[in-house]
Write an enzyme that holds these catalytic residues in place. Structure first.
Site, short mmCIF file in Angstrom:
data_model
loop_
_atom_site.label_atom_id
_atom_site.label_comp_id
_atom_site.label_asym_id
_atom_site.label_seq_id
_atom_site.Cartn_x
_atom_site.Cartn_y
_atom_site.Cartn_z
N SER C 45 40.53 40.79 40.55
CA SER C 45 40.06 40.07 39.67
C SER C 45 40.60 38.52 39.98
O SER C 45 41.68 38.35 40.22
CB SER C 45 40.62 40.58 38.29
OG SER C 45 39.80 39.85 37.11
N GLU C 46 39.67 37.66 39.90
CA GLU C 46 39.81 36.27 40.45
C GLU C 46 40.95 35.52 39.54
O GLU C 46 41.31 34.67 40.01
CB GLU C 46 38.51 35.53 40.56
CG GLU C 46 37.67 35.23 39.47
CD GLU C 46 36.60 36.16 39.39
OE1 GLU C 46 36.80 37.32 39.40
OE2 GLU C 46 35.40 35.79 38.74
N ASN C 47 40.93 35.94 38.47
CA ASN C 47 42.25 35.24 37.60
C ASN C 47 43.66 35.68 38.06
O ASN C 47 44.50 34.95 37.58
CB ASN C 47 41.86 35.37 36.09
CG ASN C 47 41.86 36.89 35.68
OD1 ASN C 47 41.45 37.77 36.29
ND2 ASN C 47 42.52 37.49 34.69
N SER C 87 44.64 33.55 44.57
CA SER C 87 43.33 34.67 44.25
C SER C 87 42.28 34.20 45.15
O SER C 87 41.62 34.92 45.89
CB SER C 87 43.16 34.74 43.00
OG SER C 87 42.07 35.73 42.67
#
Lengths: 216, 233, 216, 233
Positions: C45-47, C87
Site C-alpha cells: 500500500s503506497e501510504n 514506499s
C-alpha cells in the site's frame, strides 16, 4: 601542552551547546575530550550513528559498534543508528552544525586537499568530500606545517582538492585563521607563537591587525 | 513464502563470471563474511564489485582480491589494502573512487528508480571531471548516476523467511541500501526468526528487497581498531 | 457474477505465488478476495505498508492503520511499515511485481488516463503516476464502457494522461486485451461476451484471432 | 538538551505570515492535529502549505483552509475538500498537484541536500510540461526539484527530549521525510519517553532533525473510511 592538544583544545572552543558535530580522524577526534563542562554536544559518525560515546572499557568492545575511523566506541542514552545513505542525507542536507577535519593542504581561498598525494599509496576520499561540501561550517584542525617545516597553508593547494572554497576556519598549534574574500585573516596566536613565526611557516601572506589576541 | 537457503554456498551458487556485486559493510564492520567466503570458494572470475571498502589483507573482500576474481571495483576508501594498490598500478584492476556519500546515494538512487541526481560533493575536484555540473542557488552540483547490481551480499542481525531484516548498531551501514539495488539480494543473518517476531514499525529492510536468506555460521567478528577508554588496546 | 466480480476474479488470475502487488482503489482492491488457495501474494500500500491484511473485525479498527484508500485494514505476520518516500522508492525502483488499477480511459498505445476530467472537481493524481511509470507490469481492471455505453478503450485518450505507454493488459467484464506494438490484441472473452459486442463497445479496432478463448 | 515545549501554542508561536509549512499525514491518518489547531488559533495569514492531502471539511488542514490562512498548496490529492475547489477556481488559492511519489521524493531530496533528481513519474503527461525531460536507457525521465520548508509540523508516536522519534503503523507516512526538510521541525508525540528508552536501532527520525517536541492532548483520532470484515459499516 603538545601541538595536538593545543589544536584540539582550541577547536573545542568552537563548539556550542546543542551542536551536532562530525569529527574527522586524528586530531579532530581528540576534540571530543575537551568539550566544556556542562555543554552537550552530539557527535555524528558518518558510518551511521548519532550520539557517539567514549571508547569502551576493556572487555565491552563491540565489533558492531565503531566510528568512522573504525575504532570501537560506545553508545549513549539517545543514540540513534541509521544507514550510510541516511547518514550522508543528514550531512548533505546541512543538518550537521560543524565538521572538523584534518588536511594535507589548505589555501587562502578555503580550498582543501586531504585525500590524495599523487604517486603515493591510494586510499580514497571516504566521506570527506561530502562533509566539506555540505556541513554548515567546516573547520580544519591540523599541525601548522609538515614535520620538515614546509607550509601546509598555501597560496593555492597543489594536491588534488577535496573541496573548493569550503573551509571557514583553520586551527593549528600556532594560530587561528579565518578564510575571507580578502584572504586569510590571522585571528589568534598559539600559546607561544609570534606573528613572524606564523607568517614564516605559512605559504601565503596573512592579513594581520596588531595586536593579535592569544588562543587561551 | 520461504526465502531461506540451506547454506551460503547454495545461495551464491548461480553468481556467474562477470557479475556485478554489491557487498555491504564499513571496513570490517557488518560485512557478509560467509557469503564472501562462499563466493571465493565458488571460483568465479571477472567480478565487478561495489563496496565502500575492500576488506584488509586476508580478511573480507581482501580474500576476493587475493583470489584474483575482481576485475573492477567502485568504492570510497581502500586504504588498508596493499595488494589492491599493486593491482591497480599494474593495470589488473579498474578502480573507481567515489565520495562515500555519493556512493551511498548512487546506490539508494539505483534501488529507488532514480537514474541520476545532483550532489554538491566533489564539485570543483577531479571527481567532477567529465560530469555535468550545474548551479542551483549559486552553488555548483555534480550530476551522478544511480547504481545497480546483479547481486547484493548483505549482512543483517535478524531476519525472517519473508526476507524482512533488522540490523545491529553500526553494522547497518551500507547493507540496507545495497539490499534495495540488486536484482538478487542475498542476506546473511545472525538469527532467523518467525514472521511477526520483528516489530513491523522497526523493520529496516522490508522483505520485498530480499530474495535469499542464509543463517550465518557464527564466525568471529573482526575489530579493526580496538580502542579502549584510558588508552588503546 | 456481476461485472465487478468477473473483473476482479479474472485479474486475480494474473497473480503468481510470491508476487508483491499494489492494488488501486475500487475494483482492483477486490482482487485480493480472489487470490487462489495456497498462493501467497503480498500487498503493498503506497501510504507505507507491505503485507496488507483484510479489513478489521468490528471493534478492532485502528485509526493508525489504513490503506491507500484510507480504509481501515489489518496487519499480518511479516508486515512492515515505512515512510511515503521509502514506499515510492520501492515502487519507482521496480520492486513491485504488478500494479492493478482502474482507469477512465486507456488507448491502443497503452496510454492511461485516470486522474482528471477537465472542468470537473479536481482531486489530484495521488500515487497513480508513480505506480504506472514504475511497476514491472501494469494491469488496468475496469468496466469495459461507461454507464451510458460510451467506450473507455480508445484509439487515443482524450483526457489528460496519467502515464504514456504504460499499460500492459486491460481486463474488463467483457474481455482481456494486451497492448502490443501492433495495437490491442483481444486475448479472452468474458463469460457471455461476443467478439462483436466487445468491438462495438471499444473505441479502436481490436486485433482478433478466432477462436478467442473464454476467461473462465 | 531539552526540546520539549510546554504546549502546541508555544511551539508554533513564531510561525510568521507567509511561512512555508510542511504538514505530515496521509488523509487524516498521522496528522499533527494539535499543531494544526494551534496554527489556526495563531491566526497567521498567507501560508504556503505542503502536504499530501488537505484534510477534509472541518477536520485537519480543512480548518486552515476555512480560516482563510492558506495562500498556496502543494499536494498530490485533495479530493475530499469542496472549499478548496471553490478557492482554486476563484483564484484565491494557488494549487500545485504533484505525483505522490514525486512529492515524497522532492521532500526527501530537500532534506538530503539534493537540489534536483530525475524521476519517471509524469513523463508524457502535463506534469512534465515546462520541465527538463531526459532519456536514460531509452526511457524518459522528468527533472524535479527538492522541496524545503520553514516549518514542518509532524505527528509521531513516541519521542524523547532530544527529538528522537518513532511512528506507529501507517501513521508514519510523510512525517519522517518532512521532519528532515524544514528549518524548524515541530513534532507532536503521543508519548514522551526518557532518552535511551527508544531502541537506537529502531529510531526512525534521529533527534538532529527535530527542534521542538510537544505532548499531544489526546484528541480522538479520525477514521475516514471505517471498513470492516464482512461488510463496511
Amino acid at each position: 601542552m603538545d601541538a595536538r592538544e593545543i589544536i584540539a583544545r582550541r577547536a573545542a572552543r568552537e563548539l556550542r551547546d546543542g551542536f551536532y558535530v562530525n569529527l574527522g580522524i586524528g586530531i579532530p577526534t581528540a576534540v571530543a575530550n575537551y568539550v566544556p563542562e556542562g555543554m552537550e554536544v552530539i557527535l555524528q559518525s558518518e558510518n551511521g550513528m548519532l550520539g557517539v560515546g567514549p571508547y569502551p572499557l576493556a572487555g565491552s568492545e563491540d565489533a558492531d559498534l565503531v566510528n568512522a575511523g573504525k575504532e570501537t566506541v560506545t553508545e549513549l542514552p539517545g543514540t540513534a543508528y541509521f544507514s550510510s545513505a541516511d547518514s550522508f542525507a543528514m550531512i548533505r542536507g546541512g543538518h550537521v552544525n560543524l565538521s572538523i577535519l584534518g588536511a594535507l593542504q589548505v589555501d587562502r581561498e578555503g580550498n582543501l586537499a586531504n585525500w590524495m598525494v599523487p604517486g603515493k599509496m591510494l586510499k580514497g576520499m571516504g566521506g570527506a568530500m561530502d562533509l566539506v561540501a555540505s556541513a554548515r561550517r567546516v573547520i580544519v584542525a591540523m599541525e601548522h606545517a609538515t614535520k620538515s617545516g614546509a607550509p601546509k597553508i598555501l597560496e593555492a593547494c597543489t594536491l588534488p582538492l577535496t573541496g573548493s572554497g569550503v573551509v571557514d576556519t583553520i586551527i593549528t598549534e600556532l594560530a587561528v585563521m579565518r578564510v575571507t574574500p580578502q584572504g586569510l585573516v590571522l585571528e589568534e596566536l598559539g600559546p607561544e607563537a609570534t606573528v613572524e613565526q606564523v607568517q614564516r611557516l605559512t605559504g601565503c601572506s596573512l592579513i594581520v591587525t596588531e595586536p593579535v589576541r592569544r588562543m587561551f | 513464502m520461504n526465502k531461506i537457503f540451506p547454506s551460503a554456498e547454495a545461495a551464491v551458487a548461480d553468481i556467474p563470471d562477470g557479475a556485478t556485486l554489491m557487498i555491504g559493510g564499513f571496513g570490517l564492520c557488518g560485512i557478509p563474511e560467509d557469503l564472501i567466503a562462499a563466493t571465493v570458494a565458488l571460483g568465479v572470475r571477472n567480478l565487478h564489485t561495489i563496496s565502500n571498502n575492500m576488506g584488509i589483507d586476508h580478511v573480507g573482500m581482501g580474500l576476493m582480491l587475493e583470489a584474483g576474481m575482481v576485475a573492477s571495483h567502485i568504492g570510497s576508501y581502500v586504504g588498508e589494502n596493499k595488494l589492491l594498490e599493486e593491482m591497480v598500478l599494474g593495470g589488473r584492476l579498474d578502480l573507481t573512487l567515489v565520495p562515500q556519500g555519493t556512493l551511498a546515494e548512487r546506490i539508494r538512487a539505483g534501488g529507488a528508480g532514480i537514474p541520476a541526481f545532483f550532489t554538491p560533493a566533489g564539485a570543483g575536484t577531479i571527481v567532477a571531471e567529465g560530469k555535468e555540473v550545474r548551479e542551483f542557488r549559486g552553488r555548483p552540483y555534480v550530476l551522478e548516476a544511480g547504481l545497480t547490481a546483479d547481486f547484493a551480499l548483505v549482512k543483517a542481525w535478524r531476519g525472517d523467511r519473508m526476507g524482512n531484516l533488522v540490523y545491529r548498531k553500526t553494522a547497518r551501514n551500507f547493507n540496507p541500501v545495497m539490499a534495495t539495488a540488486a536484482r538478487c539480494t542475498i542476506a546473511e543473518v545472525e538469527e532467523i526468526v518467525e514472521p511477526g517476531m520483528l516489530d513491523p514499525d522497526a523493520i529496516i529492510t522490508p522483505g520485498i528487497y530480499v530474495h535469499r536468506v542464509v543463517q550465518w555460521t557464527g564466525y568471529e567478528k573482526h575489530i579493526e581498531r580496538r580502542t579502549l577508554r584510558g588508552g588503546t588496546k
